[in-house]
Design an enzyme around this catalytic site. Structure first.
Site, PDB file in Angstrom:
ATOM      1  N   ILE A  55       0.465  -1.343   0.281  1.00  0.00           N
ATOM      2  CA  ILE A  55      -0.125   0.083   0.088  1.00  0.00           C
ATOM      3  C   ILE A  55       0.785   0.429   0.375  1.00  0.00           C
ATOM      4  O   ILE A  55       2.599   1.227   0.599  1.00  0.00           O
ATOM      5  CB  ILE A  55      -0.531   0.096   1.169  1.00  0.00           C
ATOM      6  CG1 ILE A  55      -0.276  -0.068   2.696  1.00  0.00           C
ATOM      7  CG2 ILE A  55      -2.329  -0.913   0.910  1.00  0.00           C
ATOM      8  CD1 ILE A  55      -1.254  -0.102   3.700  1.00  0.00           C
ATOM      9  N   TRP A  66       1.143   5.884   0.790  1.00  0.00           N
ATOM     10  CA  TRP A  66       1.755   6.743   2.007  1.00  0.00           C
ATOM     11  C   TRP A  66       0.154   7.224   2.059  1.00  0.00           C
ATOM     12  O   TRP A  66       0.470   8.605   3.306  1.00  0.00           O
ATOM     13  CB  TRP A  66       2.842   7.544   1.499  1.00  0.00           C
ATOM     14  CG  TRP A  66       3.297   7.560   0.567  1.00  0.00           C
ATOM     15  CD1 TRP A  66       3.991   7.360  -0.216  1.00  0.00           C
ATOM     16  CD2 TRP A  66       2.989   8.937  -0.132  1.00  0.00           C
ATOM     17  NE1 TRP A  66       4.281   7.800  -1.749  1.00  0.00           N
ATOM     18  CE2 TRP A  66       3.242   9.030  -1.768  1.00  0.00           C
ATOM     19  CE3 TRP A  66       2.074  10.180   0.328  1.00  0.00           C
ATOM     20  CZ2 TRP A  66       2.877   9.548  -2.526  1.00  0.00           C
ATOM     21  CZ3 TRP A  66       1.540  11.196  -0.399  1.00  0.00           C
ATOM     22  CH2 TRP A  66       2.289  10.821  -2.391  1.00  0.00           C
ATOM     23  N   LYS A  87       2.337  -5.340   3.853  1.00  0.00           N
ATOM     24  CA  LYS A  87       4.034  -3.591   3.731  1.00  0.00           C
ATOM     25  C   LYS A  87       3.239  -2.824   3.364  1.00  0.00           C
ATOM     26  O   LYS A  87       2.485  -2.137   2.551  1.00  0.00           O
ATOM     27  CB  LYS A  87       4.771  -4.140   2.458  1.00  0.00           C
ATOM     28  CG  LYS A  87       6.541  -3.632   2.845  1.00  0.00           C
ATOM     29  CD  LYS A  87       6.984  -2.753   1.303  1.00  0.00           C
ATOM     30  CE  LYS A  87       6.767  -2.287   0.905  1.00  0.00           C
ATOM     31  NZ  LYS A  87       6.961  -0.579   1.736  1.00  0.00           N
ATOM     32  N   GLU A 145       7.154   3.195   3.259  1.00  0.00           N
ATOM     33  CA  GLU A 145       8.069   3.375   4.081  1.00  0.00           C
ATOM     34  C   GLU A 145       7.917   4.899   4.910  1.00  0.00           C
ATOM     35  O   GLU A 145       8.768   4.931   5.721  1.00  0.00           O
ATOM     36  CB  GLU A 145       9.409   3.471   3.256  1.00  0.00           C
ATOM     37  CG  GLU A 145       8.915   4.222   2.022  1.00  0.00           C
ATOM     38  CD  GLU A 145       8.580   3.814   0.722  1.00  0.00           C
ATOM     39  OE1 GLU A 145       7.789   2.703   0.660  1.00  0.00           O
ATOM     40  OE2 GLU A 145       9.263   3.287  -0.510  1.00  0.00           O
ATOM     41  N   THR A 200       1.265   4.013 -11.406  1.00  0.00           N
ATOM     42  CA  THR A 200       1.723   3.423 -12.012  1.00  0.00           C
ATOM     43  C   THR A 200       2.775   2.473 -12.425  1.00  0.00           C
ATOM     44  O   THR A 200       2.788   1.634 -13.214  1.00  0.00           O
ATOM     45  CB  THR A 200       0.986   4.016 -13.749  1.00  0.00           C
ATOM     46  OG1 THR A 200      -0.562   4.694 -12.991  1.00  0.00           O
ATOM     47  CG2 THR A 200       0.507   3.683 -14.788  1.00  0.00           C
ATOM     48  N   GLU A 201       4.491   3.153 -12.173  1.00  0.00           N
ATOM     49  CA  GLU A 201       5.787   2.864 -12.714  1.00  0.00           C
ATOM     50  C   GLU A 201       5.281   1.516 -12.310  1.00  0.00           C
ATOM     51  O   GLU A 201       5.622   0.278 -12.081  1.00  0.00           O
ATOM     52  CB  GLU A 201       6.270   3.827 -12.316  1.00  0.00           C
ATOM     53  CG  GLU A 201       7.891   3.573 -12.944  1.00  0.00           C
ATOM     54  CD  GLU A 201       8.537   4.375 -11.621  1.00  0.00           C
ATOM     55  OE1 GLU A 201       8.515   5.555 -11.102  1.00  0.00           O
ATOM     56  OE2 GLU A 201       9.862   4.197 -11.882  1.00  0.00           O
ATOM     57  N   GLU A 205      -4.750  -1.100  -8.412  1.00  0.00           N
ATOM     58  CA  GLU A 205      -4.963   0.354  -8.024  1.00  0.00           C
ATOM     59  C   GLU A 205      -3.645   1.398  -8.840  1.00  0.00           C
ATOM     60  O   GLU A 205      -3.351   1.278  -7.723  1.00  0.00           O
ATOM     61  CB  GLU A 205      -5.785   0.383  -6.968  1.00  0.00           C
ATOM     62  CG  GLU A 205      -7.308   1.716  -7.416  1.00  0.00           C
ATOM     63  CD  GLU A 205      -6.200   3.081  -6.529  1.00  0.00           C
ATOM     64  OE1 GLU A 205      -6.045   4.089  -7.276  1.00  0.00           O
ATOM     65  OE2 GLU A 205      -6.640   2.848  -5.290  1.00  0.00           O
ATOM     66  N   CYS A 213      -5.260   9.605  -5.516  1.00  0.00           N
ATOM     67  CA  CYS A 213      -5.621   9.616  -6.587  1.00  0.00           C
ATOM     68  C   CYS A 213      -6.304   9.666  -7.800  1.00  0.00           C
ATOM     69  O   CYS A 213      -6.139   9.458  -8.854  1.00  0.00           O
ATOM     70  CB  CYS A 213      -4.788   7.772  -7.087  1.00  0.00           C
ATOM     71  SG  CYS A 213      -5.860   7.214  -5.701  1.00  0.00           S
ATOM     72  N   GLN A 247       8.528  13.665  -2.429  1.00  0.00           N
ATOM     73  CA  GLN A 247       7.528  14.506  -3.358  1.00  0.00           C
ATOM     74  C   GLN A 247       7.033  15.680  -3.606  1.00  0.00           C
ATOM     75  O   GLN A 247       6.708  16.609  -4.396  1.00  0.00           O
ATOM     76  CB  GLN A 247       5.726  13.978  -2.281  1.00  0.00           C
ATOM     77  CG  GLN A 247       5.079  14.259  -3.053  1.00  0.00           C
ATOM     78  CD  GLN A 247       4.366  13.296  -4.170  1.00  0.00           C
ATOM     79  OE1 GLN A 247       5.266  12.188  -4.218  1.00  0.00           O
ATOM     80  NE2 GLN A 247       3.678  13.426  -5.398  1.00  0.00           N
ATOM     81  N   LYS A 270       9.343  16.269  -6.328  1.00  0.00           N
ATOM     82  CA  LYS A 270       8.271  15.941  -8.187  1.00  0.00           C
ATOM     83  C   LYS A 270       7.131  17.324  -7.969  1.00  0.00           C
ATOM     84  O   LYS A 270       7.314  16.843  -9.228  1.00  0.00           O
ATOM     85  CB  LYS A 270       7.689  14.563  -7.665  1.00  0.00           C
ATOM     86  CG  LYS A 270       6.933  14.460  -8.774  1.00  0.00           C
ATOM     87  CD  LYS A 270       5.801  12.940  -8.177  1.00  0.00           C
ATOM     88  CE  LYS A 270       4.937  12.793  -9.654  1.00  0.00           C
ATOM     89  NZ  LYS A 270       4.648  11.604  -9.116  1.00  0.00           N
ATOM     90  N   GLU A 294       0.781  12.175 -13.237  1.00  0.00           N
ATOM     91  CA  GLU A 294      -0.175  12.704 -11.425  1.00  0.00           C
ATOM     92  C   GLU A 294       0.599  13.657 -11.579  1.00  0.00           C
ATOM     93  O   GLU A 294       2.192  13.390 -11.523  1.00  0.00           O
ATOM     94  CB  GLU A 294       0.072  11.865 -11.659  1.00  0.00           C
ATOM     95  CG  GLU A 294      -0.877  10.652 -10.735  1.00  0.00           C
ATOM     96  CD  GLU A 294      -0.860  10.212  -9.724  1.00  0.00           C
ATOM     97  OE1 GLU A 294      -0.080   9.513 -10.468  1.00  0.00           O
ATOM     98  OE2 GLU A 294      -1.964   9.760  -9.280  1.00  0.00           O
TER      99      GLU A 294
END
Ligand code: NAI
Ligand code: MG
Length: 496
Positions: free
Chosen positions: A175, A177, A201, A204, A255-256, A275, A309, A356, A359, A406
């Site tokens: 899953i 974050w 899992k 992190e 997606t990667e 997902e 998402c 993030q 990004k 995204e």
């Protein structure tokens, strides 16, 4: 009585005008969650140290202060977790009547409610989301998913009329974050209701509430091995997905990585649901109630810092009302409160991680460089922590990166359209297809749009509404399989 003062630090003498941000006194959430300094792996009903003895740090992204050390699970730990799950499946959980399994799920749901405040604070500290969201959305929804699926546990024979349903056995789950505990609930509740045992899992940067969930399992008296939580990074996730004992895997994330997982499982017997990302269009027609639409657009993209998402990251507005919508959005943008996630008045908290934030910053720079018109709120950002100003881009065209990729941050890109057909064409012109929003006064237009839009969820005159009974999932590169509802539960069952 004067209860608040408008924030106009640059010019305190200026008269207040409508739309000024009223400054409130700080209203910090004061509950201190019971947190340990070190979190071990939750395997076979116990907290155990990772076999290699390695730990990593989890920090509070709102302050950059360290919270705890988290166990770094390796392949040997994943193996122990999968074996514990397999044993629990064959000896206890598999043979247990659905009615009895249901009781455990009800117990977990009630315990999540009992510990809601503590979990909400821990979630906000570890992930950066505003306390009002973890308190009013994440926690109630996580408990609701356990309640909903508890009700299904003894009704599986009615899931697919006339057909046999059976659990897979051991399910591996990875899953992200953005909704740490809620994604755990979306994954674990249906898996257990169907009779599977799980190895999960967490991401992190947000392992805390998942590991605390291990404490809930202990308190609920859940048989050892039914739920196992193995923290770590991508390698640990890959070990869960590829372990020979996991006969079904479920992943939510980029997606990667989703594509990577598909490649690594090609040719195996494993069942899989994914997902992945999204680039949802929120479509505003000229006959829409504009004030409601503006609130919905704001909620659609700035909810959870845009770490969603299904975020309504592309706004498509009919040309005749575009100027008016832009003006109202700019006004609303200026009143959003950005800052301390633990403050009850905060609308937009911290970005989950430095990576993030990097990004988001990079994509926003690309938006400016490609010629879109940027509007940002002038709010003051805290000196420490990862924060990003709510950002609105106008004059965006379909070729801009901010309209195609995204961003997963508080950044909205506005485009315009003239006809319904043009809106559909633009909305569907993306590799993703997770969700969409339609704002109009006409019911018939809503129905027409919902069939034309290639998105798993279409909201009408609202946005980001969820219910455990309602399936959620995507088209195209947003993934496949559903979560929630009867359809989501079916994805955890072998249907014969
Ligand atoms: P990610 O896809 O790398 O991480 C999601 C989960 O997958 C984490 O638990 C991670 O440890 C795990 N993972 C990473 N590599 C793996 C592998 N090879 N095998 C198995 N598990 C693996 O996402 P990341 O890097 O955190 O975010 C990158 C972008 O992905 C974001 O900027 C956002 O655009 C998108 N994203 C989408 C999410 C969604 O809800 N659909 C959630 C998180 C990120
Ligand atoms: Mg990654």
């Amino acid at each position: 009585m004067i209860m608040a003062r408008a924030s106009n630090k640059t010019n305190p003498a200026r008269e207040l005008v409508f739309g000024d941000l009223w400054e409130y006194d700080a209203a910090p959430e004061t509950a201190a969650p019971k947190l340990k300094k070190r979190y071990d792996l939750f395997i076979n009903g116990q907290f155990v140290a990772p076999k290699k003895g390695k730990y990593f740090t989890t920090i509070n992204p709102g302050t950059e202060v360290k919270i705890a050390d988290i166990a770094l699970g390796g392949a040997a730990d994943v193996d122990a977790a999968c074996k514990a799950a397999q044993k629990a499946f064959t000896t206890v959980w598999g043979p247990m009547p659905g009615k009895e399994r249901g009781k455990y799920l009800y117990r977990i749901a009630r315990l999540l409610q009992d510990h809601a405040r503590e979990f909400a604070v821990a979630e906000t500290m570890d992930g950066g989301k505003p306390i009002k969201e973890s308190r009013d959305f994440d926690l109630p929804m996580a408990a609701a998913h356990f309640f909903y699926h508890a009700g299904w546990a003894d009704k599986l024979p009615y899931l697919a009329a006339g057909r046999q349903v059976a659990p897979y056995g051991v399910v591996g789950q990875v899953i992200p974050w953005n909704f740490p505990l809620l994604m755990l609930a979306w994954k674990i509740a249906p898996a257990l209701a169907a009779g599977n045992c799980v190895v999960l899992k967490p991401a992190e940067t947000t392992s805390l509430t998942a590991l605390k969930f291990g404490e809930i399992c202990q308190e609920a008296g859940l048989p050892p091995g039914v739920v196992n939580i193995v923290s770590g990074a991508g390698e640990t996730g890959a070990a869960v997905i590829n372990h020979p004992l996991t006969s079904k895997v479920a992943f939510t994330g980029s997606t990667e990585v989703g594509k990577l997982i598909m490649r690594s499982l090609a040719g195996t017997e494993k069942k899989m649901t994914l997902e992945l990302g999204g680039k949802a269009a929120n479509i505003v027609f000229e006959d829409a109630p504009l004030d409601q639409a503006v609130e919905g657009i704001i909620n659609g993209i700035f909810f959870n810092q845009g770490h969603v998402c299904c975020a309504g990251s592309r706004l498509l507005v009919q040309e005749s009302v575009a100027g008016e919508v832009l003006a109202r959005l700019k006004r609303r943008l200026a009143t959003l409160r950005v800052g301390d996630p633990l403050d009850k008045n905060t609308d937009i908290g911290a970005i989950n991680s430095k990576e993030q934030l990097g990004k988001i910053t990079e994509l926003v720079k690309a938006g400016v460089a490609e010629g879109a018109e940027m509007h940002q709120s002038a709010c003051q950002l805290p000196a420490k922590g990862f924060y990003f100003r709510p950002t609105l881009f106008a004059k965006v065209s379909m070729s801009h990166r901010i309209a195609r990729e995204e961003i997963f941050g508080p950044v909205l890109s506005m485009l315009t359209f003239r006809t319904l057909e043009e809106a559909v064409e633009k909305a569907n012109n993306t590799p993703y297809g997770l969700s969409a929003g339609v704002w109009t006064d006409k019911g018939s237009k809503i129905l027409k749009m919902s069939t034309l839009l290639k998105a798993g969820v279409v909201w009408a005159n609202t946005y980001n509404k969820f219910d455990p009974a309602s399936p959620f999932g995507g088209y195209k590169e947003s993934g496949f399989g559903r979560e929630g509802g009867k359809q989501g539960l079916m994805d955890y069952c072998k249907v014969g």
